[in-house]
Write an enzyme that holds these catalytic residues in place. Structure first.
Site, PDB file in Angstrom:
ATOM      1  N   LYS A   1      -5.590   2.002   4.057  1.00 19.83           N
ATOM      2  CA  LYS A   1      -5.793   0.652   4.432  1.00 19.83           C
ATOM      3  C   LYS A   1      -6.723   0.712   5.524  1.00 19.83           C
ATOM      4  O   LYS A   1      -7.516  -0.370   5.420  1.00 19.83           O
ATOM      5  CB  LYS A   1      -4.310  -0.124   4.622  1.00 19.83           C
ATOM      6  CG  LYS A   1      -3.436  -0.429   3.486  1.00 19.83           C
ATOM      7  CD  LYS A   1      -2.004  -0.554   3.749  1.00 19.83           C
ATOM      8  CE  LYS A   1      -1.324  -0.473   2.365  1.00 19.83           C
ATOM      9  NZ  LYS A   1       0.050  -0.916   2.679  1.00 19.83           N
TER      10      LYS A   1
ATOM     11  N   GLN B   1       4.756  -0.833   7.187  1.00 17.78           N
ATOM     12  CA  GLN B   1       4.730   0.066   6.009  1.00 17.78           C
ATOM     13  C   GLN B   1       6.034   0.436   5.425  1.00 17.78           C
ATOM     14  O   GLN B   1       6.845   0.818   6.121  1.00 17.78           O
ATOM     15  CB  GLN B   1       3.763   1.319   6.119  1.00 17.78           C
ATOM     16  CG  GLN B   1       3.658   2.024   4.960  1.00 17.78           C
ATOM     17  CD  GLN B   1       2.795   1.625   3.778  1.00 17.78           C
ATOM     18  OE1 GLN B   1       1.653   0.854   4.252  1.00 17.78           O
ATOM     19  NE2 GLN B   1       3.056   1.640   2.757  1.00 17.78           N
TER      20      GLN B   1
ATOM     21  N   ASP C   1       1.195  -9.143   3.847  1.00 21.17           N
ATOM     22  CA  ASP C   1       1.930  -8.310   2.808  1.00 21.17           C
ATOM     23  C   ASP C   1       2.604  -9.641   1.983  1.00 21.17           C
ATOM     24  O   ASP C   1       3.193  -9.273   0.759  1.00 21.17           O
ATOM     25  CB  ASP C   1       3.141  -7.458   3.441  1.00 21.17           C
ATOM     26  CG  ASP C   1       2.288  -6.032   3.310  1.00 21.17           C
ATOM     27  OD1 ASP C   1       1.520  -5.770   2.285  1.00 21.17           O
ATOM     28  OD2 ASP C   1       2.925  -5.125   3.896  1.00 21.17           O
TER      29      ASP C   1
END
Ligand code: NAP
Length: 291
Positions: A53, A97, A120
């Site tokens: 990322k 994460q 997200d």
């Protein structure tokens, strides 16, 4: 005729290219889009995901920060870090994460991410916006699935889509996006009876169960679009999706491979969401300073 292979790496490249002028326009306004990723603990796969990322951010010219906390850190320490990231004006996207080490409440932590920076799309406010087909930040993998269908020009409205998997951030969100675009959607899961029959009626078949080989060729309608979200590590160390690819690709009209299908799209859509978040934050009316 064998299916057309939908190349997620190539589509992701188009997505990145489409972001370049948007990022340049933001920079002209003095806004440099920024993303922070928080990893807690030392999950090796998470380390690789965070690294990918950060690399994607660098490649398109987005600022990024990778934060790390030890696996035995307190929930209070995570909350404090997230609140700091939420307040940082250099950041337009904040992600945690997953998976988290045992003992941390993932839902409570994910709800702490500012909904405007929740790139997200896991915050309940954003999932609620998706339910109501309102503007929000949509989870990246579902967004990537839709981008693959759109890139290939696969019609969605009026088609019958079958989604295998009902997790909020993957299967259920894909189903909602398809419903919002006018598809008729059947959602299957581990309690579904006669999965084969449901799947075999799909014009668009989305496999998101995390079970290698679950989708066999008898579950694929001739000419269907088959999107394989699953990522499974086989005994020999290789990666495989949920679809028995070789046989299914003889029957489907379009099919995504694993790896190289939905996976690269997930990172691309995270970067796209960060740019979208930066644009919305930049466009939001500014409150007058308190006197
Ligand atoms: P999850 O939370 O474990 O959900 C799996 C879903 O599949 C559940 O709804 C489960 O049903 C259903 N399921 C499991 N076995 C089934 C079976 N035999 N028949 C029908 N349905 C079955 O997983 P997830 O987070 O949604 O992820 C799904 C897969 O996508 C995983 O392989 C994951 O690694 C992959 N993934 C890929 C990406 C990417 O970038 N490509 C991103 C995210 C996830 P119940 O609800 O009844 O248990």
């Amino acid at each position: 005729m064998p299916a057309r292979i939908l190349d997620g790496v190539a589509i992701a490249r188009h997505i990145y290219a489409s972001l370049v002028p948007r990022i340049a326009a933001l920079k002209l306004r003095g806004v440099h889009p920024g993303l922070a990723a928080l990893q807690i603990g030392d999950n090796a796969a998470s380390r690789i995901y965070v690294r990918n990322k950060v690399r994607a951010c660098t490649e398109v010219g987005i600022y990024s920060e990778a934060h790390h906390l030890d696996a035995d850190c307190s929930e209070a320490a995570v909350l404090k870090t997230l609140e700091k990231l939420n307040r940082n004006p250099q950041l337009h996207g904040v992600i945690v994460q997953l998976p988290l080490p045992p003992g941390l409440n993932a839902q409570r932590l994910l709800q702490t991410v500012d909904m405007d920076k929740d790139v997200d799309g896991f915050n309940w406010a954003n999932l609620g916006a998706l339910v109501d087909a309102r503007k929000g930040l949509v989870p990246c993998t579902p967004l990537g699935v839709m981008a693959i269908l759109d890139d290939a020009g696969i019609a969605i409205e009026g088609r019958h889509a079958v989604v295998i998997g009902r997790s909020p951030s993957v299967g259920k969100s894909i189903a909602l996006l398809l419903i919002n675009r006018g598809a008729t959607v059947t959602v299957c899961h581990s309690k579904t009876r006669d999965l084969v029959n449901h799947a075999a009626r799909a014009d668009i078949l989305i496999a998101a169960a995390g079970r290698a080989g679950l989708v066999t060729v008898d579950m694929v309608k001739p000419g269907a679009a088959v999107i394989d979200v699953g990522i499974n590590r086989l005994a020999d160390g290789k990666l495989a999706g949920d679809v028995a690819f070789a046989a299914a690709s003889e029957q489907a009209g379009w099919i995504t491979p694993v790896p190289g299908g939905v996976g690269p799209m997930t990172v691309a859509m995270l970067i796209a969401n960060t740019v979208t978040a930066a644009e919305r934050i930049a466009d939001a009316p500014k409150l007058p300073a308190a006197v």
